[in-house]
Write a protein that holds these residues in place. Structure first.
Motif, PDB file in Angstrom:
ATOM      1  N   SER A 383       9.816  11.495  19.735  1.00 30.12           N
ATOM      2  CA  SER A 383       9.161  11.227  21.133  1.00 30.12           C
ATOM      3  C   SER A 383       8.458  12.529  21.776  1.00 30.12           C
ATOM      4  O   SER A 383       7.406  12.592  22.583  1.00 30.12           O
ATOM      5  CB  SER A 383      10.126  10.508  22.237  1.00 30.12           C
ATOM      6  N   LYS A 504       3.771  12.130  29.099  1.00 29.33           N
ATOM      7  CA  LYS A 504       3.745  10.898  28.266  1.00 29.33           C
ATOM      8  C   LYS A 504       2.515  10.276  27.875  1.00 29.33           C
ATOM      9  O   LYS A 504       1.652  10.033  28.729  1.00 29.33           O
ATOM     10  CB  LYS A 504       4.604   9.705  29.140  1.00 29.33           C
ATOM     11  N   SER A 506      -0.679   7.852  27.153  1.00 33.03           N
ATOM     12  CA  SER A 506      -0.753   6.544  27.391  1.00 33.03           C
ATOM     13  C   SER A 506      -0.631   5.307  26.719  1.00 33.03           C
ATOM     14  O   SER A 506      -0.291   5.632  25.335  1.00 33.03           O
ATOM     15  CB  SER A 506      -2.290   6.487  27.920  1.00 33.03           C
ATOM     16  N   LYS A 507      -0.530   4.217  26.955  1.00 33.70           N
ATOM     17  CA  LYS A 507      -0.042   2.946  26.115  1.00 33.70           C
ATOM     18  C   LYS A 507      -0.795   2.958  25.076  1.00 33.70           C
ATOM     19  O   LYS A 507      -0.540   2.740  23.822  1.00 33.70           O
ATOM     20  CB  LYS A 507      -0.119   1.652  26.810  1.00 33.70           C
ATOM     21  N   ASP A 508      -2.227   3.297  25.282  1.00 33.46           N
ATOM     22  CA  ASP A 508      -3.391   3.015  23.985  1.00 33.46           C
ATOM     23  C   ASP A 508      -3.485   4.069  23.060  1.00 33.46           C
ATOM     24  O   ASP A 508      -4.158   3.923  22.288  1.00 33.46           O
ATOM     25  CB  ASP A 508      -4.517   2.435  24.761  1.00 33.46           C
ATOM     26  N   GLN A 510      -2.481   6.502  20.162  1.00 32.82           N
ATOM     27  CA  GLN A 510      -1.607   6.476  19.032  1.00 32.82           C
ATOM     28  C   GLN A 510      -1.982   7.685  18.379  1.00 32.82           C
ATOM     29  O   GLN A 510      -3.186   8.000  18.074  1.00 32.82           O
ATOM     30  CB  GLN A 510      -1.764   5.570  18.120  1.00 32.82           C
TER      31      GLN A 510
END
Length: 1591
Positions: A383, A504, A506-508, A510
Motif C-alpha cells: 500500500s 492515497k 484515487s479509486k480509478d 491502478q
C-alpha cells in the motif's frame, strides 16, 4: 603444520586421547601455543605420509580436503575429530582472521626467519619529538579497538609464540653489531634508533650485546678515511629563522683546485679533523650496507641514446612458468527451470503478496541496540509503495506538466539504518516505472568520493532525489537553511517520502505492471579503480531472471526468514535481501552497519532468535562475531541451511570461513551451509556454492603457487610452502549462464585451462550497460571472446566481471582476485588482497588496525609501484611501528618476490572511508599523490623496487682526436664557441678629453688619483647617498668630503698602526660610506684593503670565526672598524668563540684626529695590488683573489662604457659591498665615472620591504643593481601588495635596467615572476637582466644600455647530463629554459673549452667558460701559495688553436650560441649561457647533474616546500626540503620528493631531510651554501623535523 595430510580418524585410540588432552591444556592456558604445536607435531610425526611428486595438469590441482571432510567421526568420540583438527588452527578469536589462514601466518614467520641470514637492519627514520601526531581515539570501529572482547590470554600466548621465534631468528651477531652501532649515538633532537631489545632476553644475549657495544664504540671512533667530505671550517647555524639575507657562511681555507677530488676528511680550521661519528653518518653507513644487497628482480636494462631513450625489452626469463593446458571450453550453468507460479514481473509478485498475504512479515528493521524497531508486512509494503508511485506521477507537478514521467531517473538517498523507507521508495519507483538510482547519504562537503557521485547523477540525468524526513534534516545545510550544493552535483529537488506526505491513490488509478521487458528497471552505482562512479543499468527482465536464478541456486522457499547484514542498496544485499526475498515472500531481518559496530554479535543473535534459514554476510561479519562470541553461550545456529558469504571470492575468505566454523560448530553450525559466492556489479551473481547435503564431502581447496599466479598460471605449490595460496571454490556458475575465462588485457582471447584470466559471463541476468556512457559500455558488456587464432568463438556477447580466476575440476569456479586490485609490476601480477594478507600475518596487533589497510599502485618512472597505507594505533610506539614496517617489507619481498615502494602509517581514523566503513581506495591514492595523507610514519624503498633505471654511463677516455682538426675558426666543422665584448678605447668621452690637461694619461690607472682629481675639479658633486630603512638619507658624501675623510684615515693608519707600504688592512664596517672612505684611506697610505663582512651581533658564535679566519689568512696588520664593532671584537661573547687577545691593531675610525698625511702614496706600476677580494664560494671554499690597479681601472672603464655612466647619472645599489661586483659598484665605480650612487643596505629591507622599489620611484632611477636575495624578498613579500604600492604612488616606469648581480646561472623563474608582479607598477618587462662574474674575473657579463635584449633558449636536460647541449622547442618534455647571462663587457673575450683536453669547443657545445680580459684577477691570495693551482686558473693556454693567449678558468660550465640578433656594431650577437658551477655538479650514475635542476623539481613537488637543496654523500643523493606548512605535512613530502626526482632526473633519492624554513644557509648573493648544509647535516646540527632513509 605437522598434521597436513594425516588422517586423524585413522590414528590409534591412545594417540587420539593424547591429542584431546593437549587440546584441553591449550584451551585452558596451561601450555603455550608453541609448546602445543611442538608436542602435537611429535605425536603425529610417525603418521605423516611422504608427499609424492605431482603432475602439473590442471585436473591434478592439489585439492586439500575442506573442513569436516574427514571420514565421519565415531559417535563416541565426543567432539568430532574434525572439530579438533580445526581447533589446532584456531587463533582463539584473538587475531583477526579477516584475511588470513594460519598457514599463511606461519609462512610469513618462516619467511621472516629466513631473512635473518641475508638482511641487515634498516636505519630507522629520525623524527623530531613534536612531529609525533596522535589522533583522537574516538569513533574507532569497536571490534578493532576493544580489547575487552578479546581473550587477552590467548592473544598474549600467540604473540609470545611468534615473538619467541622471531627473537631466536634475530639473535645473530651481525644483527646485534649493527643494532648496537646504530643505537650508539643518539641525540635529543630525535627519537633514538632501534632499541637494544628486551631486557628479558636470555643471559647470553646480554653478554653478546655488551661485546658488540664495545665493538660499536671502537667502530664509531675509527676515522673514516675514505669518506668524501669537504673541509668543514665552522659549524654554521642560521641566525634568525626568518632572515634569508645575511647568513654568514663558514668557509674553508683551501685552494680551489678543480681537478682535486674532495676526498679529504672533515678538516676543521685547526686541522684536526672530526671523526665522523654522528648519528646521521652511522645511519647513512647502515643505509649503504642495506643497499649493497643484490636486488631480486631481474634488471630490465634501460639506456639512453642521444636522441631518445630506448627501453630495452627485458630478456624473458627462461624459467618463467607458461600455460601448458588446452584452450578452455565455455562452462554452462544448469538450465534455468520454469516454475509455473513465478510472476511475470517483480512488481506483480509484490502485488500478489500484498493482496493475498497482507499480514505476512516482509522486513524487520533493528534499532541501534539490535532490538527489532518495526516490522513491515507485505500488505503495508504494497500500500505504501502504491501511494508513493501515485504521488510521484501525479502530485509533484501539475496535470499538464508532471515533474516525473515513466523512464526518468530518480536518486534514492536513505541511510543504512532505515531499510523500510528504502524498500517503499524502491518499489514505489518500480510501480511508477521511474528508474531508482540508490546512492549513499552525503554527510559533508568533504565526503570521500562525493564529487564522483555527482558524475553519476550527471551521467544519469537526475534532477530529483527521494529521501526521508529524518535524513533530510541531517543533510548539511547552508546558513540560510538550504541544502548544500555538493561539489560536482547537479541541482536536485528533494522529495520527502514519509507516509504522512503521500497521497492515497484515487479509486480509478491502478499502477501499470507490464511483463518484464528490456527497459531499465533500476541503476546500481559502481566505483571504478580510478574512482569514477558509473551507473550499471539493470533491465526489468534481467532483474526478474536474476531473482529466478538465485531462487533456483539457493533453493529459496516461501515464508523463510533471511538475516541480511549487507548494504541493502546494492549488490548481494539488494539482490537477495530486497528483490529475491519479495519474489519468494521471505521475511528479511536487516542488520545495519551501525548495529554491527555497537554489537558485533547482533546478526548471530537474530539468526538464533528468529530461527533464520539463510544469513547474508561478509567475512568481516564472521570475524566480528567470532571476536565477540564468548559473550553468548546459548546461541544455536542449527536452523541455518545457508550462510552466504558475499565476499567469498576474496582469496583470503577461506580462513575466515574456517575460523568461524571452528568457533560455531559447537553451536550447531553445519560445515556444509557455508556458501561463498562471487559477484560483480556488471554481471551480478557469477557463481555461488549450493548448500551441501548433510554428511556429503565438502568441496576441495586449491593450494596454488604465488609465483605461478604472478605470471598468470596455475601451478600446484610444491617447493616453498611459504608462498602458497589456499583458495576455496565459489561453487558453480549460475543457472542459465555461460562462462569463459579470457586474458585480462588486450583482446579477449580464451585462456588455457591452467591459466588465470578474467571471468566473462553471458546471461540474461546481468547488467545491460553503464547508463549514459556508451563508449565504456562496449568494452565491458559486449565482449566477444576469440580463440588463439583471433577468430570470435560465436556471436553472443559476454560481460566482463572484473574477477580473475579459473575453472577447476568438476567445473567448480575459483576466484583469485579482482582486476581492480591487480598490481602489474615489471610484467608480473600481484593482488592487493594478497599483499594485505601478508602484512596482517606480521602480527600487527600492537601497531595497526586490521580492516584499515589500503594497497594500490602508482605509476612512477615507467612502471607501477606498490604503496601500502595502514592506520596506526594511537598507543603504538615509534619502535614497534618501525619494526612492523620493516618486517612487512621483508615478508612481502620474500613471499611475493616484489618490493613495496612505499609503506606509510597514518594516525587512527584518518583514512578516507566509504559509507560502510571500508577504505575509500581512490581517495586514499589521490591524497597520497597530492601530499595530503599526513602519515605519521613512512618507509620508502625505491632502491629495492626501481630496477629499470638507465644503465650508468661509462665515461669515454677524452683525447684530442682527429675529428677536432681546426680549420680557421672552426672545430670539427663548427664555428669556435667564442665571444667578445666591444673594444675598450682609452678615452671614452669628450668630458674627460677636455679635462685631459688636468688629468695626465698615467693617472688614469689609479683610482686614488681619480678621487683626488674629482675632489679638485668638482668638490661639491655628491657621489654617495646612504639611505636608512625609512628611505631617509642618513649620510652623503661629496667628492671633497670623501677625499678629506680618506686623508684622515690615512693619517691615523700611519700614526697609530705603524703600517708599512704593502701591508694588508682589514676593513670591518656595516654597509655605508665609512667603508668607502677607509678603502680610499688605505689606497692613500699604500696599504692593501681587505673588506670583511662584520660579524652578526645576534649570532657571534657562527659568524665571528669567519671574520677571524679572513684576518688570519690575509695576515692583516691592522683592522679599521667602528667603535661599536671594536667593542664587540673585544667582548666576552666574542671570547667564547675566538681568541680575542691576538687581534691585530684595531683602529676605531669614528673620531679621527684632524690631521693630513705627510704625502699620498702613488704605486710605481699599475700591476701593483689595489685590494684583496675574499669570498666564500657555494662549495664552502674561502678564496681571496688579488686585484691590481690596472684591473680596477679597466673594470671601472668597462662598466662605465657598458652602462653609459656619467656624472649626471643616478644609480641605486641594493647589494652587499664586501666582494665581487657588489663591492666594485658600491665603492669604486662612482669615483671612477662620477655618477651618483644611492646606497641601500640589503638588511634594511628586512624591516622595510618596499624601501628599494620606493627609492627607485622617488629618485626616478634609470639603472639599479640588486641581488637575487633582494629580488626574492620583494617577490615573496610584496607580490600581493602591488595595489597598495600603486596607491602610495610607487611608479617603476623610469627603470631602464635592473641588473641582478650573481655568480650563477640566471634564475629565470624568479626574474620572470618579478617582472610580471611589478608590471602593474610600470616596470618594463625588458628591464630585468642579470650579470655574471666569477672569482677569476669579477664581471664578465653585464646587460648594459646597448646591445640586444637577453635571449632565452630551451635545452634538453638529458643531453646536459651527458655534457652536451641539444636545443629543443619551448614546452618539450625534459626541457630547461636558460637565459643569457647579460652582454659581455667591453674588453672581455670568452671561449668555451673542454675542461679535460683544454681544447676549444664548437658553437652550442657545453664546456668550461674561459675568460681573457684586462680586468682578470692576478691570482689567488692563499696561505698555501699553491703556484701550480694559480697558474692553472689564471694563466692557462689552450692545448691547440690559439696557444699564445693567456686565459683564466672560471670554473663554470656554459656555452656560446650565435643568435640572429645584431649587436651595436651590426654583427650577429654571440650570447653566453651559464649552466652551472663545475665544482657543484653532482656526478651520479656516470652523469653530471646540476643541483639547481633537481631542486627546481623538488620545490614543485608540493605546495609546502618553501626551498630545497641537494648534495651527495657517499654516492647517496640527499634532498633537504624546507617545510612551510604544518609539521604534520612533513612526511607527505617524502614520497613526492622521491617520485619527482625519479621521474624527472632518473635518480633515486637516498635520504630526504625535512627542516624548518630558513635552515638552508644562503650567502649574501642569495646562493645556497650546499656544502655547509651538508656539513651541518652530517654533524647532526640541523634539528630536522624528519629524516627518511630511503631503502
Amino acid at each position: 603444520m605437522a598434521e597436513r595430510g594425516v588422517d586423524l580418524a585413522a590414528l590409534p585410540k591412545e594417540v587420539k586421547e593424547q591429542l584431546a588432552e593437549l587440546e584441553l591444556e591449550l584451551s585452558e592456558g596451561d601450555i603455550t601455543q608453541k609448546g602445543y604445536e611442538k608436542k602435537r607435531a611429535k605425536l603425529l610425526a610417525a603418521y605423516i605420509p611422504q608427499t609424492q611428486n605431482v603432475d602439473l595438469g590442471l585436473q591434478s590441482i592439489q585439492l586439500a580436503p575442506g573442513p569436516g571432510a574427514d571420514s565421519s567421526p565415531s559417535p563416541d568420540a565426543g567432539p568430532s575429530a574434525s572439530t579438533r583438527q580445526h581447533r589446532s588452527h584456531r587463533s582463539g578469536g584473538a587475531r583477526d582472521e579477516r584475511y588470513r589462514s594460519d598457514i599463511h601466518t606461519e609462512a610469513v614467520q618462516a619467511a621472516l626467519a629466513k631473512h635473518k641470514e641475508e638482511k641487515m637492519p634498516m636505519p630507522m627514520p629520525t623524527k623530531r619529538r613534536s612531529a609525533f601526531v596522535q589522533s583522537p581515539m574516538d569513533n574507532c570501529t569497536p571490534p578493532d579497538t576493544s580489547s575487552a572482547s578479546e581473550d587477552e590470554g590467548s592473544l598474549r600466548r600467540r604473540q609470545a609464540a611468534v615473538s619467541a621465534v622471531l627473537a631466536q631468528t634475530l639473535q645473530n651477531s651481525e644483527f646485534w653489531i649493527n643494532r648496537s652501532i646504530q643505537g650508539s649515538s643518539t641525540s635529543s633532537s630525535a627519537s633514538s634508533t632501534l632499541s637494544h631489545g628486551d631486557s628479558s632476553k636470555s643471559h647470553n644475549h646480554i653478554h653478546s650485546q655488551n661485546q658488540t657495544n664495545v665493538l660499536a664504540d671502537v667502530l664509531a671512533h675509527t676515522r673514516i678515511e675514505s669518506s668524501s667530505v669537504p673541509p668543514d671550517v665552522t659549524s654554521t647555524v642560521p641566525q634568525e629563522r626568518n632572515s634569508r639575507v645575511e647568513l654568514a657562511p663558514s668557509p674553508a681555507v683551501r685552494g680551489m683546485s678543480r681537478g682535486q677530488s674532495r676526498s679529504s676528511m672533515m678538516d676543521t680550521a685547526d686541522g684536526k679533523g672530526v671523526p665522523v661519528n654522528s648519528r646521521v653518518s652511522t645511519k647513512i653507513q647502515q643505509l649503504l650496507n642495506t643497499l649493497k644487497r643484490p636486488k631480486r628482480p631481474p634488471l630490465s636494462e634501460f639506456f639512453l641514446d642521444d636522441a631518445e631513450q630506448i627501453v630495452e625489452v627485458p630478456q624473458p626469463d627462461p624459467n618463467t612458468p607458461r600455460p601448458e593446458g588446452r584452450q578452455i571450453i565455455p562452462v554452462k550453468g544448469e538450465p534455468l527451470g520454469v516454475v509455473s507460479n513465478w510472476p511475470p514481473a517483480l512488481q506483480a509478485a509484490l502485488a500478489r503478496w500484498g493482496a493475498t498475504q497482507a499480514k505476512s512479515p516482509a522486513l524487520t528493521a533493528l534499532d541501534i541496540t539490535g532490538k527489532p524497531l518495526y516490522t513491515l508486512t507485505y500488505g503495508k509494503l504494497w500500500s505504501r509503495s502504491l501511494k508513493l508511485a501515485y504521488t510521484l506521477l501525479n502530485k509533484l507537478g501539475t496535470k499538464n506538466e508532471p515533474v516525473l514521467k515513466p523512464g526518468d531517473r530518480v536518486a534514492l538517498v536513505y541511510p543504512n539504518s532505515d531499510p523500510g523507507m528504502f524498500w517503499v521508495a524502491f518499489y514505489g519507483c518500480l510501480l511508477a516505472e521511474v528508474i531508482p538510482v540508490p546512492i549513499e547519504v552525503p554527510l559533508s562537503q568533504k565526503d570521500a568520493g562525493n564529487q564522483q557521485i555527482g558524475f553519476l547523477l550527471g551521467s544519469c540525468g537526475i534532477s530529483l532525489a527521494l529521501t526521508s524526513e529524518v535524513c533530510l534534516k541531517g543533510l548539511p545545510k547552508t546558513p540560510s537553511g538550504e541544502i548544500l550544493q555538493f561539489k560536482g552535483w547537479p541541482r536536485l529537488r528533494w522529495v520527502v517520502t514519509d507516509t504522512k506526505y503521500l497521497t492515497k491513490p484515487s479509486k480509478d488509478w491502478q499502477p501499470h505492471i507490464p511483463t518484464a521487458n528490456s527497459d531499465t528497471a533500476y541503476i546500481e552505482y559502481k566505483a571504478s579503480k580510478e574512482g569514477t562512479v558509473m551507473g550499471v543499468a539493470v533491465s526489468k527482465i534481467s532483474m526478474l531472471t536474476h531473482c529466478q536464478a538465485l531462487t533456483q541456486a539457493c533453493n529459496y522457499c516461501e515464508g523463510e526468514t533471511l538475516v541480511n547484514v549487507l548494504d541493502f542498496k546494492k549488490d548481494m544485499g539488494l539482490w537477495h535481501g530486497v528483490l529475491t526475498s519479495v519474489m519468494n515472500r521471505i521475511h528479511t531481518i536487516s542488520v545495519p552497519y551501525s548495529v554491527m559496530k555497537a554489537c558485533p554479535l547482533s546478526w548471530v543473535q537474530r539468526v538464533n532468535v528468529s530461527k533464520a534459514r539463510v544469513a547474508l554476510v561478509k567475512c568481516r561479519d564472521l570475524h566480528w562475531a567470532m571476536m565477540a562470541h564468548r559473550d553468548q553461550k546459548d546461541i544455536n545456529l542449527s536452523s541455518l541451511r545457508m550462510l552466504i558469504v558475499a565476499d567469498g571470492a576474496n582469496p583470503w575468505s577461506v580462513s575466515s570461513c574456517d575460523a568461524f566454523l571452528n568457533v560455531f560448530q559447537s553451536h550447531g553450525l553445519k560445515p556444509e551451509v557455508i556458501c561463498p559466492c562471487a559477484s560483480s556489479t556488471e554481471a551480478m551473481t557469477v557463481a555461488i556454492r549450493r548448500p551441501g547435503a548433510r554428511g556429503a564431502p565438502l568441496p576441495a581447496r586449491a593450494i596454488l603457487s604465488m609465483g605461478g599466479l604472478s605470471h598468470g598460471v596455475i601451478r600446484v605449490n610444491t617447493e616453498d610452502k611459504n608462498s602458497a595460496l589456499t583458495v576455496q571454490d565459489v561453487g558453480h556458475v549460475m543457472p542459465g549462464a555461460l562462462m569463459c575465462i579470457v586474458k585480462p588485457d588486450g583482446p579477449p582471447m580464451l585462456c588455457k585451462t591452467d591459466e588465470i584470466g578474467e571471468i566473462v559471463l553471458n546471461s540474461r541476468a546481468g547488467g545491460t550497460m553503464y547508463y549514459g556512457l556508451p563508449g565504456v559500455t562496449k568494452n565491458t558488456f559486449e565482449v566477444i571472446p576469440v580463440n588463439s587464432g583471433g577468430t570470435p568463438i560465436g556471436e553472443i556477447p559476454f560481460t566482463r566481471t572484473g574477477l580473475l580466476g579459473f575453472v577447476g575440476p568438476g567445473s567448480l569456479v575459483f576466484v583469485v582476485g579482482k582486476t581492480e586490485g591487480l598490481l602489474l609490476v615489471s610484467g608480473r601480477r600481484h593482488n592487493a588482497d594478497d599483499l594485505v594478507a601478508t602484512a596482517l600475518a606480521v602480527e600487527p596487533i600492537k601497531t595497526v588496525y586490521r580492516g584499515r589497510i589500503a594497497v594500490f599502485s602508482v605509476m612512477v618512472f615507467y612502471d607501477e609501484r606498490i604503496v601500502m597505507v595502514a592506520e596506526q594505533r594511537p598507543d603504538a610506539s615509534e619502535e614497534d611501528s618501525f619494526q612492523w614496517m620493516s618486517r612487512v617489507l621483508q615478508a612481502i619481498d620474500s613471499i611475493h618476490q616484489v618490493g613495496l615502494y612505499c609503506l606509510a602509517l597514518v594516525p587512527a581514523n584518518t583514512l578516507p572511508k566509504t559509507p560502510l566503513g571500508g577504505i575509500h581506495m581512490c581517495e586514499t591514492k589521490q591524497r597520497f599523490l597530492e601530499g595530503s595523507l599526513h602519515p605519521c610514519n613512512i618507509l620508502m624503498c625505491p632502491h629495492t623496487c626501481v630496477t629499470n633505471l638507465p644503465k650508468p654511463r661509462q665515461k669515454q677516455p677524452v683525447g684530442v682526436g682527429p675529428a677536432s682538426i681546426m680549420v680557421g675558426n672552426l672545430v670539427a666543422g663548427k664555428r669556435i664557441a667564442q665571444a667578445a665584448g666591444r673594444e675598450l678605447g682609452l678615452i671614452e668621452d669628450q668630458d674627460l678629453s677636455r679635462k685631459l690637461s688636468m688629468w695626465p694619461m698615467t693617472m688614469h690607472q689609479f683610482l686614488s688619483e681619480a678621487l683626488q682629481w674629482r675632489a679638485q675639479s668638482d668638490p661639491d658633486h655628491v657621489l654617495y647617498i646612504l639611505l636608512n630603512a625609512k628611505g631617509a638619507a642618513v649620510s652623503t658624501a661629496t667628492c671633497l668630503q670623501l677625499h678629506k675623510r680618506a686623508e684622515k684615515i690615512t693619517a691615523a693608519l700611519l700614526e697609530r698602526g705603524g703600517i708599512n707600504t704593502g701591508d694588508n688592512v682589514v676593513l670591518l664596517y656595516p654597509p655605508g660610506i665609512d667603508l668607502i672612505a677607509s678603502f680610499y684611506g688605505c689606497l692613500y697610505a699604500g696599504c692593501i684593503p681587505v673588506t670583511v663582512r662584520p660579524p652578526h651581533l645576534q649570532n657571534l658564535s657562527a659568524t665571528l670565526p669567519t671574520v677571524r679566519m679572513i684576518i688570519d689568512v690575509s695576515k692583516a696588520a691592522c683592522i679599521l672598524t667602528t667603535q661599536t664593532l671594536m667593542k664587540t671584537l673585544r667582548s666576552k661573547e666574542a671570547a667564547a668563540s675566538v681568541n680575542v687577545k691576538t687581534w691585530p691593531t684595531i683602529i676605531d675610525t669614528d673620531d679621527l684626529p684632524r690631521k693630513r698625511p705627510p704625502h699620498i702614496y702613488k704605486p710605481p706600476t699599475a700591476e701593483m695590488l689595489a685590494y684583496l677580494d675574499f669570498s666564500v664560494s657555494t662549495t664552502g671554499m674561502l678564496t681571496g683573489v688579488k686585484i691590481s690597479h690596472a684591473a680596477v681601472s679597466a673594470l671601472c672603464r668597462s662598466i662605465k662604457l657598458q652602462c653609459e655612466l656619467y656624472s649626471s647619472r643616478q644609480v641605486a645599489i641594493c647589494l652587499d659591498p664586501y666582494c665581487g661586483l657588489g663591492f666594485v659598484l658600491w665603492c669604486l665605480s662612482s669615483v671612477y665615472s662620477g655618477h651618483q650612487s644611492i646606497l641601500i643596505p640589503p638588511m634594511e629591507l628586512e624591516s622595510s620591504l618596499p624601501l628599494w622599489l620606493s627609492t627607485l620611484s622617488q629618485y626616478k632611477i634609470r639603472d639599479t643593481f640588486c641581488s637575487y636575495s633582494v629580488m626574492e624578498l620583494c617577490t615573496k613579500g610584496l607580490g600581493t601588495q602591488t595595489e597598495a604600492l600603486k596607491m602610495r604612488g610607487v611608479n617603476l616606469s623610469c627603470v631602464r635596467s635592473c641588473v641582478v648581480v650573481a655568480e650563477e646561472r640566471p634564475r629565470l623563474a624568479l626574474t620572470q615572476s618579478f617582472s610580471k608582479l611589478f608590471k602593474d607598477l610600470g616596470l618594463s618587462p625588458r628591464a630585468v637582466s642579470t650579470a655574471f662574474g666569477s672569482r677569476v674575473n669579477l664581471a664578465i657579463c653585464l646587460q648594459g644600455t646597448t646591445g640586444p635584449d637577453p635571449s632565452t633558449v630551451y635545452v634538453d636536460m638529458k643531453s646536459l647530463r651527458h655534457d652536451r647541449v641539444r636545443l629543443v622547442e619551448r614546452g618539450a618534455p625534459q626541457s630547461l629554459p636558460l637565459m643569457e647571462s647579460g652582454t659581455i663587457l667591453p674588453g672581455v673575450r670568452v671561449i668555451i673549452v673542454n675542461p679535460e683536453t683544454k681544447g676549444p669547443l664548437g658553437d652550442s657545445h657545453l664546456g668550461e667558460i674561459w675568460v681573457n680580459s684586462p680586468h682578470n684577477a692576478s691570482g689567488y691570495y692563499t696561505i698555501y701559495g699553491e703556484e701550480s693551482l694559480q697558474a692553472d686558473h689564471f694563466n692557462t693556454r689552450l692545448s691547440f688553436g690559439e696557444p699564445h693567449t693567456l686565459w683564466a678558468r672560471t670554473g663554470y660550465l656554459g656555452f656560446v650560441r650565435r643568435t640572429e640578433l645584431l649587436d651595436a656594431s651590426g654583427d650577429r650577437h654571440d650570447a653566453l649561457f651559464v649552466v652551472g658551477y663545475l665544482d657543484e655538479t653532482l656526478e651520479l650514475r656516470g652523469l653530471r647533474y646540476h643541483p639547481i635542476d633537481i631542486e627546481t623539481s623538488v620545490s614543485r613537488a608540493h605546495r609546502s616546500i618553501a626551498e630545497s637543496a641537494v648534495f651527495t654523500w657517499t654516492n647517496l643523493l640527499v634532498v633537504v626540503a624546507e617545510l612551510s606548512g604544518s609539521e604534520q605535512e612533513a612526511l607527505d613530502l617524502v614520497p613526492l620528493v622521491t617520485n619527482v626526482v625519479l621521474e624527472e632526473h632518473h635518480l633515486i633519492v637516498g635520504v630526504v631531510v625535512i627542516v624548518d624554513p630558513g635552515v638552508i644557509p644562503i650567502n649574501s648573493r642569495g646562493e645556497k651554501q650546499r656544502m655547509h648544509l651538508r656539513d651541518s647535516f652530517l654533524a647532526d646540527q640541523l634539528d630536522p623535523i624528519y629524516v627518511a632513509y630511503n631503502m
